[in-house]
Design an enzyme around this catalytic site. Structure first.
Site, PDB file in Angstrom:
ATOM      1  N   SER A   1       5.681 -19.843  -1.370  1.00  0.00           N
ATOM      2  CA  SER A   1       5.659 -21.285  -1.107  1.00  0.00           C
ATOM      3  C   SER A   1       5.010 -22.005  -2.268  1.00  0.00           C
ATOM      4  O   SER A   1       4.337 -21.395  -3.104  1.00  0.00           O
ATOM      5  CB  SER A   1       4.883 -21.634   0.180  1.00  0.00           C
ATOM      6  OG  SER A   1       5.455 -21.003   1.300  1.00  0.00           O
TER       7      SER A   1
ATOM      8  N   ASP B   1      -4.521  -2.807   6.439  1.00  0.00           N
ATOM      9  CA  ASP B   1      -4.870  -1.530   5.815  1.00  0.00           C
ATOM     10  C   ASP B   1      -4.132  -0.409   6.518  1.00  0.00           C
ATOM     11  O   ASP B   1      -3.936  -0.450   7.751  1.00  0.00           O
ATOM     12  CB  ASP B   1      -6.373  -1.263   5.885  1.00  0.00           C
ATOM     13  CG  ASP B   1      -7.131  -1.835   4.684  1.00  0.00           C
ATOM     14  OD1 ASP B   1      -6.487  -2.123   3.659  1.00  0.00           O
ATOM     15  OD2 ASP B   1      -8.358  -1.996   4.786  1.00  0.00           O
TER      16      ASP B   1
ATOM     17  N   ASP C   1      -5.626 -10.053   1.879  1.00  0.00           N
ATOM     18  CA  ASP C   1      -5.370  -8.661   2.263  1.00  0.00           C
ATOM     19  C   ASP C   1      -5.890  -8.422   3.678  1.00  0.00           C
ATOM     20  O   ASP C   1      -7.053  -8.067   3.881  1.00  0.00           O
ATOM     21  CB  ASP C   1      -6.035  -7.707   1.270  1.00  0.00           C
ATOM     22  CG  ASP C   1      -5.635  -6.263   1.522  1.00  0.00           C
ATOM     23  OD1 ASP C   1      -4.846  -6.008   2.452  1.00  0.00           O
ATOM     24  OD2 ASP C   1      -6.115  -5.381   0.782  1.00  0.00           O
TER      25      ASP C   1
ATOM     26  N   GLU D   1       0.826  -1.207   0.000  1.00  0.00           N
ATOM     27  CA  GLU D   1       0.000   0.000   0.000  1.00  0.00           C
ATOM     28  C   GLU D   1       0.859   1.255   0.000  1.00  0.00           C
ATOM     29  O   GLU D   1       0.586   2.223  -0.717  1.00  0.00           O
ATOM     30  CB  GLU D   1      -0.921   0.015   1.228  1.00  0.00           C
ATOM     31  CG  GLU D   1      -2.180  -0.794   1.083  1.00  0.00           C
ATOM     32  CD  GLU D   1      -3.177  -0.495   2.199  1.00  0.00           C
ATOM     33  OE1 GLU D   1      -3.320   0.680   2.587  1.00  0.00           O
ATOM     34  OE2 GLU D   1      -3.810  -1.450   2.692  1.00  0.00           O
TER      35      GLU D   1
END
Length: 823
Positions: A264, A339, A336, A195
């Site tokens: 991975s 924030d 996600d 971000e």
């Protein structure tokens, strides 16, 4: 003169003798902390005799009268072999490294204190289930039993590093294990960094060019994001610290860049796609390399049955592995779960921030950080409703924080209601895919894709809390957003059923390489940023190339070093360069370019350590990307340390006008992409010649791509580094299934710093034929023969047996530790 010579000879001899004696003394005290594995000892904290059988590779097989005793044995073994590593993990998450290392680690300690992870771990003890609490307490008793043994028998402080750092060792407690799990969440997180970087680029470039350099994973597109500066009333792009320095990586910091935040591979085949009729599972989690590796192999004989696989010292749970009926592997999900919130300060009272209901005070809490050889530092921690407030020096936040504002971090990890350890325990004890999927219900963070197999079926399920965002979120969670706007705040968490799941698919194979899992509209999108767009192409080809698979074909895929990226990019970038140009004399740039292109034209993309082509290709692409972005981004180009294949493809296919990147803004002529490709190849060849010399045909990729299992503390010290660092020539690269992520940092940008520290392949048609290996060895003691004994096997693509057969464990065992209850 003769007398002077004799005295000089005597002095030199005396100095040499003293040096040898000092070296001998150092060796004597250091080697005392190498455990004797073949002993019988009394121990306080167990209910019945306990055996720790060390097989031929020093993998402990723990047999006890109760589950609690078995976890005691695991804690004892972890402390025997990895005490220094455990000390470092605990001090890192506590924010207490500066007590050992001084002011160097003060920024790390400050970040950990502001996140308050250790307090959250202490509070999370209360929410674990009874079975997990019993394991945590027994594990802590086992660790402390070894600490007592070290102290009572003067066993070299337990690790040679502790002679250099003589700080007291506190007893291990259950909260320490929960804190280590939270620390792993920090190491695997990357959306915060993404971000911040996206916001910085958005301030420097128009939106369509942002889409080029930070592209979405292939698939359905995304509506355009707002201009970042326009999110804040009265703020212009020039109000931001556009030239703020990029974050400088520290080997001791748990914070990684987004492209190093975890990766991975894992895949599984159902009986219908298995030649032997049993399910198959392969897993190789990727983390930053260190000496020793973070992974520690172990087998636990529990009342629910035997379980064997990889643990992390500090935690009483097998994180990846198998039992007789069930196996599981982990890959970073890239969900996600972070924030960045921009909080507006009250101009009349900077202790308050704007909320949807007006200005409200931030919660505050002071904490004192003790610093070696310096005065203690007191910081005043602040929290808003959205999360902890972080100063601009962390994560590069200064560059995207407008004047009169601060940044707060929303993160699923920052909760005391964290039952992830209990969920991990349930997963470890699961007997079927159904039980494994159910175990994930209590998992919070760090989010993982869990690939599972029992004797009859396979599945992939995303574990971890998924924040619920409003559909009208101003930045869709991709950019820092105003924290006072209701539509930007989290609305709780989505139900576990919303997490992606693929159970017994009709094709008979599931897998993940950190690629985009599914295409759902925001806010159920899971993520806009994924960890792979390349390896998945090669994996798909290998899986679909066979009607049925075997243990050997899964190993072949796990060790595959073909770069699909090289196969795709080279014809595109070199389209106008192949077999062109006039004949040129030897020693000229034109001749060097023609030789390099000739080598690459015959290359199949295999990133073999013994070949020159991978080095030429990687150096070319690195120089090319830098030339494409340096004039537009300036110093910010330093944030893009790795080649972004989708960006290169967009530019050379001129997707959405991306070909404009090829023109150098500051120059009068209009450069074409062919011009830039040619100049980048010439630059790469000059760099290679200056650094490695010799003929192009004699170059070796492995000379540049050495796996750097370096000691995090002692690895840079003269003389000692030759003992504590483990360097190995390796194949693979950034985009191969056998992934060897390069550092991207000068002067050695192609060092292999991040990859599969653990590999395992499980065959449920014959479970005891399963295999695993780690990239160093079981011991963290650099004088132990088990410090690096598995490393050479790992480098060659070999494995050791992963058997639950007690007789096999005892055969050729390096020792059996017998612990009996202390009367």
């Amino acid at each position: 003169m003769a007398s002077l010579f004799r005295w000089l000879a005597r002095i030199v001899t005396a100095v040499m003798v003293l040096f040898v004696l000092a070296l001998g003394a150092v060796y004597y005290f250091a080697q005392r902390s190498i455990p004797d594995y073949d002993v019988t000892r009394p121990a306080r904290g167990i209910s019945a005799p306990l055996e720790i059988v060390r097989d031929h590779a020093n993998v402990p097989h723990v047999f006890g009268g109760t589950d609690a005793d078995v976890f005691f044995g695991l804690g004892y073994a972890h402390a025997q072999d990895r005490l220094w590593q455990m000390v470092m993990l605990r001090r890192t998450v506590q924010g207490r490294m500066s007590e050992m290392f001084g002011e160097r680690t003060l920024p790390i300690d400050e970040l950990m204190r502001r996140l308050d992870l250790y307090r959250l771990a202490q509070d999370a003890v209360a929410v674990q289930d009874a079975e997990t609490m019993a394991a945590l307490e027994a594990y802590a008793r086992g660790v402390n039993a070894w600490l007592d043994r070290v102290n009572s028998e003067a066993l070299g402080r337990g690790a040679p590093e502790l002679f250099l750092f003589s700080n007291d060792l506190a007893p291990w407690v259950p909260a320490d294990s929960l804190a280590v799990m939270k620390l792993m969440g920090v190491q695997l997180a990357g959306h915060l960094q993404e971000e911040v970087l996206r916001a910085r680029v958005a301030l420097a470039l128009p939106e369509e060019r942002l889409r080029d350099i930070m592209p979405d994973a292939p698939g359905s597109g995304l509506a355009a994001l707002p201009d970042y500066a326009s999110l804040f009333e009265g703020v212009a792009p020039t109000d931001f610290a556009l030239n703020a320095p990029l974050p400088t990586p520290d080997p001791l910091s748990p914070v990684a860049t987004f492209d190093m935040a975890g990766a991975s591979n894992a895949w599984a085949a159902a009986p219908s796609r298995s030649a032997a009729g049993g399910t198959l599972l392969a897993n190789d989690p990727h983390l930053g390399f260190s000496a020793p590796t973070i992974w520690y192999l172990a087998r636990l004989e529990l009342s629910s049955g035997g379980v064997i696989g990889a643990t992390i010292p500090g935690m009483p749970v097998v994180l990846v592995g198998r039992s007789a009926e069930f196996g599981w592997g982990l890959t970073s999900s890239y969900l996600d779960d972070q924030d960045v919130f921009i909080e507006k300060l009250n101009p009349d009272n900077p202790a308050e921030v704007l909320t949807p209901d007006g200005y409200a005070p931030m919660r505050t809490s002071p904490t004192i950080i003790r610093v070696k050889d310096a005065q203690p530092v007191t910081i005043n921690r602040q929290w808003t409703d959205n999360g902890p407030v972080l100063p601009g020096k962390h994560y590069g936040l200064a560059a995207i924080t407008p004047p009169g504002h601060v940044t707060a971090i929303g993160w699923t990890l920052l909760t005391a209601e964290d039952t992830s350890m209990s969920a991990g325990m349930k997963l470890m004890r699961a007997k079927s895919v159904a039980e494994g999927v159910e175990a994930g219900r209590g998992f919070v963070a760090p989010s993982q894709n869990v690939t599972m197999a029992d004797r009859d079926g396979i599945a992939l399920k995303t574990f971890g809390a998924m924040p619920r965002r409003a559909a009208d979120h101003m930045t869709l969670g991709r950019l820092p957003a105003p924290g006072w706007e209701t539509q930007n705040r989290w609305l709780g968490f989505d139900a576990y059923a919303a997490n992606p799941a693929f159970i017994d698919p009709s094709g008979g194979i599931v897998g993940n390489t950190n690629n985009k899992l599914l295409d759902r509209p925001f806010p159920l999108h899971v993520s806009f940023d994924w960890g792979d767009t390349q390896r998945i192409q090669r994996w798909q080809k290998l899986m679909q190339g066979r009607a049925v698979h075997t243990r050997e074909s899964f190993i072949e895929a796990q060790l595959d070093t073909v770069s699909i990226t090289a196969r795709n990019l080279l014809p595109l970038v070199g389209a106008d360069l192949w077999f062109t140009g006039d004949p040129a004399p030897d020693g000229t740039p034109e001749r060097a370019r023609q030789r390099a292109l000739s080598l690459l034209a015959d290359w199949n993309g295999e990133m073999n350590e013994h070949m020159p082509e991978p080095l030429i290709y990687m150096a070319w692409m690195r120089a090319l990307q830098d030339r494409l972005i340096r004039d537009e981004l300036g110093p910010l180009a330093g944030a893009f340390t790795h080649v972004e294949p989708v960006f290169i493809e967009r530019v050379f296919r001129d997707i959405g006008g991306a070909g404009v990147w090829c023109d150098v803004v500051q120059s009068a002529p209009e450069e074409t992409c062919t011009d830039i490709a040619r100049a980048a190849l010439d630059e790469a060849l000059i760099w290679i010649g200056e650094k490695y010399g010799g003929e192009q045909e004699a170059l070796r990729w492995g000379d540049a791509h050495q796996a750097t299992h370096d000691h995090q503390v002692l690895g840079d010290l003269p003389f000692l580094k030759w003992f504590v660092n483990i360097r190995q020539s390796t194949s693979g690269g950034d985009n191969t299934l056998n992934r060897g992520r390069t550092s991207g940092i000068d002067p050695d940008p192609f060092l292999n710093v991040h990859g599969a520290g653990y590999r395992g392949v499980y065959d449920f048609s014959d479970p005891d034929s399963s295999l695993f290996v780690t990239s160093t060895g079981q011991s963290g003691h650099f004088l132990s023969r088990h410090y690096d004994d598995l490393g050479e096997l790992w480098r060659r693509g070999e494995y050791i047996p992963m058997s639950l057969d007690p007789a096999l464990a005892r055969a050729a065992a390096v020792g059996v530790t017998r612990l009996v209850p202390m009367e």
